[in-house]
Design a protein around this motif. Structure first.
Motif, PDB file in Angstrom:
ATOM      1  N   ILE B 314      36.043  37.314  38.784  1.00 34.75           N
ATOM      2  CA  ILE B 314      36.422  38.690  38.464  1.00 34.75           C
ATOM      3  C   ILE B 314      35.183  39.572  38.453  1.00 34.75           C
ATOM      4  CG2 ILE B 314      37.493  40.160  36.722  1.00 34.75           C
ATOM      5  CD1 ILE B 314      39.171  37.781  35.869  1.00 34.75           C
ATOM      6  N   GLU B 315      34.087  39.028  37.924  1.00 28.01           N
ATOM      7  CA  GLU B 315      32.818  39.749  37.904  1.00 28.01           C
ATOM      8  C   GLU B 315      32.412  40.152  39.321  1.00 28.01           C
ATOM      9  OE1 GLU B 315      30.943  41.694  35.616  1.00 28.01           O
ATOM     10  OE2 GLU B 315      32.017  40.074  34.571  1.00 28.01           O
ATOM     11  N   LYS B 316      32.554  39.197  40.239  1.00 27.29           N
ATOM     12  CA  LYS B 316      32.141  39.441  41.622  1.00 27.29           C
ATOM     13  C   LYS B 316      33.087  40.425  42.327  1.00 27.29           C
ATOM     14  CE  LYS B 316      28.498  36.773  42.212  1.00 27.29           C
ATOM     15  NZ  LYS B 316      28.395  36.221  40.854  1.00 27.29           N
ATOM     16  N   ALA B 317      34.288  40.566  41.815  1.00 27.61           N
ATOM     17  CA  ALA B 317      35.242  41.484  42.433  1.00 27.61           C
ATOM     18  C   ALA B 317      35.243  42.823  41.719  1.00 27.61           C
ATOM     19  CB  ALA B 317      36.630  40.868  42.426  1.00 27.61           C
ATOM     20  N   GLY B 318      34.129  43.162  41.091  1.00 26.29           N
ATOM     21  CA  GLY B 318      34.014  44.492  40.500  1.00 26.29           C
ATOM     22  C   GLY B 318      34.089  44.501  38.989  1.00 26.29           C
ATOM     23  N   GLY B 319      34.145  43.347  38.361  1.00 29.11           N
ATOM     24  CA  GLY B 319      34.107  43.297  36.907  1.00 29.11           C
ATOM     25  C   GLY B 319      35.471  43.399  36.259  1.00 29.11           C
ATOM     26  N   ILE B 320      35.489  43.123  34.948  1.00 23.30           N
ATOM     27  CA  ILE B 320      36.749  43.165  34.209  1.00 23.30           C
ATOM     28  C   ILE B 320      37.132  44.618  33.969  1.00 23.30           C
ATOM     29  CG2 ILE B 320      37.837  42.607  32.002  1.00 23.30           C
ATOM     30  CD1 ILE B 320      36.098  40.114  31.917  1.00 23.30           C
ATOM     31  N   PRO B 321      38.275  45.026  34.490  1.00 21.88           N
ATOM     32  CA  PRO B 321      38.650  46.433  34.340  1.00 21.88           C
ATOM     33  C   PRO B 321      39.050  46.781  32.906  1.00 21.88           C
ATOM     34  CG  PRO B 321      40.330  45.212  35.529  1.00 21.88           C
ATOM     35  CD  PRO B 321      39.252  44.247  35.221  1.00 21.88           C
ATOM     36  N   GLU B 322      38.916  48.072  32.599  1.00 20.99           N
ATOM     37  CA  GLU B 322      39.245  48.600  31.268  1.00 20.99           C
ATOM     38  C   GLU B 322      40.707  48.330  30.900  1.00 20.99           C
ATOM     39  OE1 GLU B 322      37.959  50.826  28.624  1.00 20.99           O
ATOM     40  OE2 GLU B 322      36.342  49.490  29.263  1.00 20.99           O
ATOM     41  N   ASN B 323      41.573  48.588  31.866  1.00 19.01           N
ATOM     42  CA  ASN B 323      43.010  48.557  31.561  1.00 19.01           C
ATOM     43  C   ASN B 323      43.642  47.229  31.901  1.00 19.01           C
ATOM     44  OD1 ASN B 323      42.661  48.838  34.297  1.00 19.01           O
ATOM     45  ND2 ASN B 323      44.463  50.147  34.575  1.00 19.01           N
ATOM     46  N   LEU B 324      42.878  46.164  31.860  1.00 19.74           N
ATOM     47  CA  LEU B 324      43.418  44.852  32.216  1.00 19.74           C
ATOM     48  C   LEU B 324      44.472  44.414  31.195  1.00 19.74           C
ATOM     49  CD1 LEU B 324      43.135  42.528  34.210  1.00 19.74           C
ATOM     50  CD2 LEU B 324      41.489  41.500  32.666  1.00 19.74           C
ATOM     51  N   GLY B 325      45.657  44.085  31.692  1.00 17.40           N
ATOM     52  CA  GLY B 325      46.727  43.698  30.768  1.00 17.40           C
ATOM     53  C   GLY B 325      47.146  42.256  30.924  1.00 17.40           C
ATOM     54  N   LYS B 326      46.969  41.712  32.108  1.00 16.82           N
ATOM     55  CA  LYS B 326      47.411  40.337  32.331  1.00 16.82           C
ATOM     56  C   LYS B 326      46.644  39.772  33.516  1.00 16.82           C
ATOM     57  CE  LYS B 326      52.012  39.061  32.257  1.00 16.82           C
ATOM     58  NZ  LYS B 326      53.339  39.042  32.860  1.00 16.82           N
ATOM     59  N   VAL B 327      46.263  38.517  33.406  1.00 13.93           N
ATOM     60  CA  VAL B 327      45.606  37.846  34.525  1.00 13.93           C
ATOM     61  C   VAL B 327      46.496  36.689  34.944  1.00 13.93           C
ATOM     62  CG1 VAL B 327      43.536  36.662  35.320  1.00 13.93           C
ATOM     63  CG2 VAL B 327      43.359  38.459  33.598  1.00 13.93           C
ATOM     64  N   VAL B 328      46.809  36.656  36.236  1.00 16.56           N
ATOM     65  CA  VAL B 328      47.715  35.630  36.724  1.00 16.56           C
ATOM     66  C   VAL B 328      46.973  34.732  37.700  1.00 16.56           C
ATOM     67  CG1 VAL B 328      49.866  35.191  37.978  1.00 16.56           C
ATOM     68  CG2 VAL B 328      49.691  37.147  36.451  1.00 16.56           C
ATOM     69  N   GLY B 329      47.126  33.440  37.530  1.00 16.57           N
ATOM     70  CA  GLY B 329      46.571  32.495  38.494  1.00 16.57           C
ATOM     71  C   GLY B 329      47.614  32.234  39.558  1.00 16.57           C
ATOM     72  N   GLY B 330      47.404  32.768  40.755  1.00 20.47           N
ATOM     73  CA  GLY B 330      48.412  32.665  41.804  1.00 20.47           C
ATOM     74  C   GLY B 330      49.010  34.033  42.068  1.00 20.47           C
TER      75      GLY B 330
END
Lengths: 335, 444, 295
Positions: B314-330
């Motif tokens: 996630i860091e390499k893809a621009g970092g953890i966004p402010e409004n992150l609500g859910k992270v899905v694997g897949g």
């Protein structure tokens, strides 16, 4: 950063909702409403508004004070029931009878079963049949259509029988179909809506437009309306071929009375119709057969309401017996 | 008229926002967390202990049992610890944690970009090599590939089907692989054909990837027996059974394996891994992972070592966004929400989906209005409303007779339900319980 | 007119009489002769049909007893010793006295002790959630707080405490039928001895992880340090998989282990307040609200 959310898949949702479905059906009924107002004037609008308002109010009051739940009138199902109920009565029905009908529809046929999604029978039809049995004279005094410009908006209606009524009565006194057809509006008038009848059922044209809208929006599928109408057409067609003197032609049966309204809007009511495609087709055929049986040999001139209500009762059985085609279930497979 | 499977299916918005992002190789992470068991089947056994020195590509966990798979070290360094570590669902499972120092490969691995076209190994050698190199199905189910290659007695494989459908919205890892490594994929396909002893292979690709279709079709002309088939876009076409139906018109009988229809299905990622394993002697230690989603700053496709923490990607893809609500694997339809961003990438990770807060909560649940949409979209011809209801009421026998075990958990029913009912959640519960009942019956 | 009424009355009476005769003969023909004691035993049972005895309802339990002719292996946890002695009287046997039991929740991962690390959004069923992920707090063994046990309890003895987010047992209503033990996918509930004067000591944790990860998710987890095992003079405490367990058969309620526990994972219930000797344990046990109330 706030806490993340955990839930099972899928993580996306189609934007469809119960509200969109219910209001979608209401929109599909608007053309028919306009036709009614055109031919029956102010009373049609009045009776529609009364029905919708009383259905919504009764549902609200029951949920708020009797069941102590969060009222869900916004989902549009009560308004839709009101609209369909109004479409199934003559436009000159007394207002108080309309309110009684709305009460039966919502309180008895819907909320007593547990509310939205739990009712066995179509609430609007239950209300309609209740009114028909309780107030048979008022419910069968059909105002004669007077196009808006000629009759005046607030004119008192002159009442007359529907085509199906003329047919039933006339055949009972031994007249032939050909003699009776003379007394009826022609088929083109049936198609446009210039005929006596319940306020929403008169115009085949407007109902078909709404039906196409529903099909396009994927609110209904073709299975029920098509099998229903096809069954009526084939059954009555067969009888017409056998003896055209006492059985009228099948096109008349499709366009007259509440068949289109019933087939497109009432029989397809999601809650009370079967869920699998082949179940839906059986249900459509059942509705069609019963409608024709009642129309040709029953005591009432019109049989759509009764046919659909009877088939509603079979819906749970159809759901149990008719399953969708399972993937991987092969014909020559053992076990 | 393009082919597709017949009954059911939905059309979720595709949102393939990372489709044009070329695959970037990520630098080797400082510390990797390698789950000892990353496949479907019997758990593997760790071979290293704390303090051991390991090289990239060295076997660190051995398959234990017929349906099991090897695991290799993705880095060179010292084993920090062999201990439980949280997986994507938050449960702690055995893991090997390695501190990376450099990236020296074990001997015998061809780490160049040169394409090797001649297939010298025999059928048995290929299967052995696939097994040695720990190749598992990379489409998500992580079934050990070498087991799939061994056709049970009395059955015969007719077709090899290569799954390049990628019907999940957002995900583009297979798409990019097909665009960037088309020849390798087709060589891998040829290897698999040889291992199976089949003469025909079909590559199914959904029509929304015209560049991949064009490239593969062009190269496939020089390969014998391989044809590329564009398919009409419809979810869940990437499901094994749906893909077989779409390409061959055959239906896998209920409760049976695809081999009943004479088909073996492998993902394009698996075909690529097979190429690397067989031609380059390279174990499965890296894969393409898409990091995407409406909350992702830079939707990307990464070639990443197994065991890298999700947070690093996630860091390499621009970092953890402010409004992150859910992270899905897949993907959003079948992926699992992640309990923690510390969880590592495993062999089955095809994507990391970052969803903003407003997308991450479910819609309010309303009563079922019996609209039958779930019935009409179910690709398996089941009645999801009914299965969910009987599971909720703990009627396990009824659930079984209504074929709850046929459910492929594609999520079309929940996706389409206008009342937002959690149908799949209850069906999964039913599957779990009925599965337990069936297994205990088998023991008696 | 009279005629019509007469015909109706006569024909209906005739149908009724014929049916009665048929019914009588059918009933005679298919009569099942049952041991009358089954009815007698069933009469004294509580008729909650909870299945706590391991049989499908009270009738099945009564049949089981009468058919096997022994009370061995039969015990009605709801009715307890008094009911079993009545059953013994009917059967002409002697009932084995059993100590009364109660369901005990062995988790104290409340909202404050084990704060949520993620929000769960989905159906409130522990059985499903247990398969989906480790739980909001991250503890893979702890209570999910979604109330499968509450739904399973037929006696209304459980409810979810809104402050802690954990189920609580209403001691007076709990019959130790064991429904909650079966319903919990994580096996957190245990049937334990009610104890003298309702005094009980138990390890309020089922986490089998090592100390560090256990403590990371929950303040009051058992970290498997083993201090309690050493403190116990009666060999009542065993340590297995980093988790201490107190055998209630052996425990003499001396309360030494409670003082020893560094995380306050060992709970004591219904004891009089301690004489102030040290300051430390009071504080740790103070924040651990006992998960039992008396209604």
């Amino acid at each position: 950063m706030a806490l993340l959310t955990m839930s099972g898949s899928p993580h996306v949702h189609d934007n469809d909702s119960v509200e969109k479905i219910m209001w979608g059906v209401v929109i599909a009924l608007v053309p028919a409403l306009f036709v009614s107002i055109w031919y029956f004037g102010f009373p049609a609008l009045k009776i529609t508004l009364v029905a919708v308002a009383s259905c919504v109010a009764i549902e609200y009051l029951i949920q708020k004070f009797l069941l102590k739940q969060e009222p869900t009138i916004k989902d549009g199902s009560a308004a839709l029931t009101g609209l369909l109920l109004a479409f199934n009565v003559p436009s000159n029905l007394p207002v108080w009878e309309m309110i009684v009908g709305s009460f039966v529809s919502i309180a008895v046929a819907k909320m007593a079963f547990g509310g939205l999604g739990k009712n066995v029978f179509n609430p609007a039809l239950v209300g309609r049949v209740f009114l028909l049995i309780s107030f048979p004279v008022d419910m069968t005094s059909w105002p004669v259509p007077q196009p808006l410009m000629q009759g005046g908006f607030f004119a008192d209606a002159i009442t007359g029988p529907t085509s199906l009524g003329i047919l039933k009565e006339g055949l009972g006194t031994g007249q032939t179909v050909n003699e009776l057809v003379m007394k009826m509006p022609d088929l083109m008038r049936d198609f446009l809506g210039n005929q006596g009848g319940s306020l929403g059922e008169v115009s085949a044209f407007a109902l078909i437009i709404g039906g196409i809208y529903l099909l396009m929006k994927k609110i209904i599928t073709w299975h029920i309306p098509v099998t229903y109408m096809l069954t009526v057409f084939l059954f009555t067609g067969l009888m017409w071929l056998i003896n055209p003197d006492i059985y009228i032609n099948p096109v008349f049966h499709i366009l007259a009375g509440g068949l289109l309204l019933g087939a497109i809007y009432m029989a397809t009511d999601m809650v009370s119709s079967p869920m699998s495609p082949n179940g839906m087709m059986l249900y459509g055929v059942g509705c069609g057969v019963l409608t024709v049986l009642i129309r040709l040999w029953g005591a009432y001139p019109e049989g759509v309401s009764f046919a659909i209500l009877i088939m509603n009762a079979f819906t749970p059985l159809i759901n149990r017996g008719f399953k969708p085609k399972r993937f991987g279930e092969l014909k020559n497979q053992k076990g | 008229m393009l082919k597709t499977f017949k009954s059911g299916g939905v059309h979720p918005p595709e949102n393939k926002i990372s489709a044009d992002a070329a695959i970037q190789s990520l630098p080797v992470p400082k510390r990797v967390y390698i789950m000892v068991t990353q496949h479907l089947g019997a758990p593997s056994v760790a071979l290293v202990k704390k303090g051991d020195d390991v090289k990239t590509g060295q076997l660190i966990a051995k398959s234990a049992g017929f349906i099991s798979a090897n695991v290799h070290s993705p880095v060179t360094g010292k084993v920090f610890k062999v201990d439980d570590f949280i997986d994507q669902s938050g449960y702690r499972k055995p893991a090997i944690i390695i501190d990376a120092e450099e990236d020296t490969w074990v001997d015998g691995v061809d780490n160049s970009d040169e394409i090797i076209r001649d297939i010298t190994l025999t059928k048995e050698q290929i299967i052995q090599r696939i097994s040695d190199m720990g190749v598992v199905g990379l489409g998500g189910a992580t079934f050990p590939t070498h087991v799939k290659m061994m056709i049970p007695d009395g059955k015969k494989a007719e077709f090899l089907i290569i799954n390049g459908v990628e019907c999940e919205p957002y995900l583009t890892s297979d798409h990019r692989l097909m665009v960037e490594k088309p020849e390798e994929i087709l060589i891998g396909t040829t290897i698999l054909m040889k291992a199976l002893g089949v003469s025909k292979a079909m590559v199914g690709i959904e029509n929304n990837k015209p560049d991949a279709i064009e490239k593969l079709s062009h190269i496939a002309k020089s390969f014998k027996g391989i044809t590329v088939h564009p398919l009409k876009v419809k979810y869940p076409q990437g499901g094994e059974k749906q893909l077989i139906k779409a390409l061959t018109g055959r239906e896998v009988p209920s409760g049976k394996l695809p081999i009943e229809t004479g088909c073996v299905v492998d993902n394009v990622g698996t075909a690529f891994a097979v190429y690397e394993a067989v031609q380059k002697n390279k174990p499965l230690i890296e894969r393409v992972v898409t990091v995407t989603g409406m909350a992702a700053a830079k939707p990307s496709n990464f070639m990443v070592r197994i065991g890298a923490p999700v947070s690093e990607l996630i860091e390499k893809a621009g970092g953890i966004p402010e409004n992150l609500g859910k992270v899905v694997g897949g993907g959003p339809m079948m992926g699992k929400a992640l309990m923690s961003l510390e969880a590592p990438i495993v062999k089955g990770s095809s994507g990391i989906l970052l969803m903003p807060v407003e997308e991450s909560r479910r819609v309010v649940i309303k009563p079922c209005i019996r609209c039958a949409r779930c019935v009409s979209v179910c690709p398996m011809g089941l009645e999801p409303y009914l299965l969910a209801q009987v599971a909720k009421n703990e009627m396990w026998e009824r659930a079984e007779s209504e074929r709850v075990m046929d459910c492929i958990e594609c999520g079309s029913c929940h996706y389409t339900c206008p009342s937002g009912r959690p149908l799949l959640d209850y069906i999964r519960l039913g599957k779990n319980k009925v599965g337990q009942i069936i297994r205990s019956r088998g023991k008696k | 007119m009279n005629n019509v009424i007469l015909v109706a009355v006569i024909s209906l009476s005739a149908i009724g009489a014929t049916s009665a005769v048929i019914l009588y003969f059918v009933a005679q023909k298919f009569k099942i002769i049952e041991d009358p004691r089954i009815d007698e035993v069933e009469d004294v049972l509580p008729k909650a049909n909870c299945g706590g005895c391991g049989y499908a309802g009270c009738r099945a339990f009564a049949e089981g007893i009468v058919k096997s002719g022994t009370l061995e292996g039969f015990f009605c946890p709801v009715g307890g010793n008094s009911v079993m002695s009545q059953v013994a009287l009917i059967m002409g046997l002697v009932a084995e006295e059993k100590e009364p039991m109660i369901a005990v929740l062995r988790c104290n991962g409340s909202r404050t002790n084990a704060p949520a690390k993620i929000n769960y959004d989905g159906p409130a069923t522990c059985a499903f959630t247990h398969n989906l992920f480790s739980g909001e707090s991250g503890c893979p063994h702890g209570c999910l707080g979604l109330g499968d046990c509450v739904a399973a309890c037929t006696f209304g003895a459980l409810y979810i405490d809104q402050n802690t987010g954990l189920p609580a047992v209403i001691a007076d209503k709990c019959t130790a039928c064991g429904a909650c033990v079966k319903a919990c996918p994580r096996k957190i509930f245990e049937l334990r001895n009610r104890g003298k004067k309702d005094r009980r000591i138990f390890v309020c944790c089922v986490n089998e992880e090592k100390g560090a990860p256990a403590k990371k998710n929950c303040e009051v987890a058992c970290i498997g340090c083993g201090k309690c095992v050493k403190a116990c003079a009666y060999d009542a405490i065993t340590m297995k998989n980093n988790l201490a367990y107190i055998d209630f058969e052996k425990c003499k309620l001396c309360r030494k282990c409670v003082e020893e526990c560094p995380t306050g994972a060992i709970h004591e219930l219904n004891f009089p307040p301690r004489k102030v000797k040290t300051t430390a344990p009071e504080e740790t046990t103070g924040q651990n609200t006992p998960t039992e109330v008396t209604a």
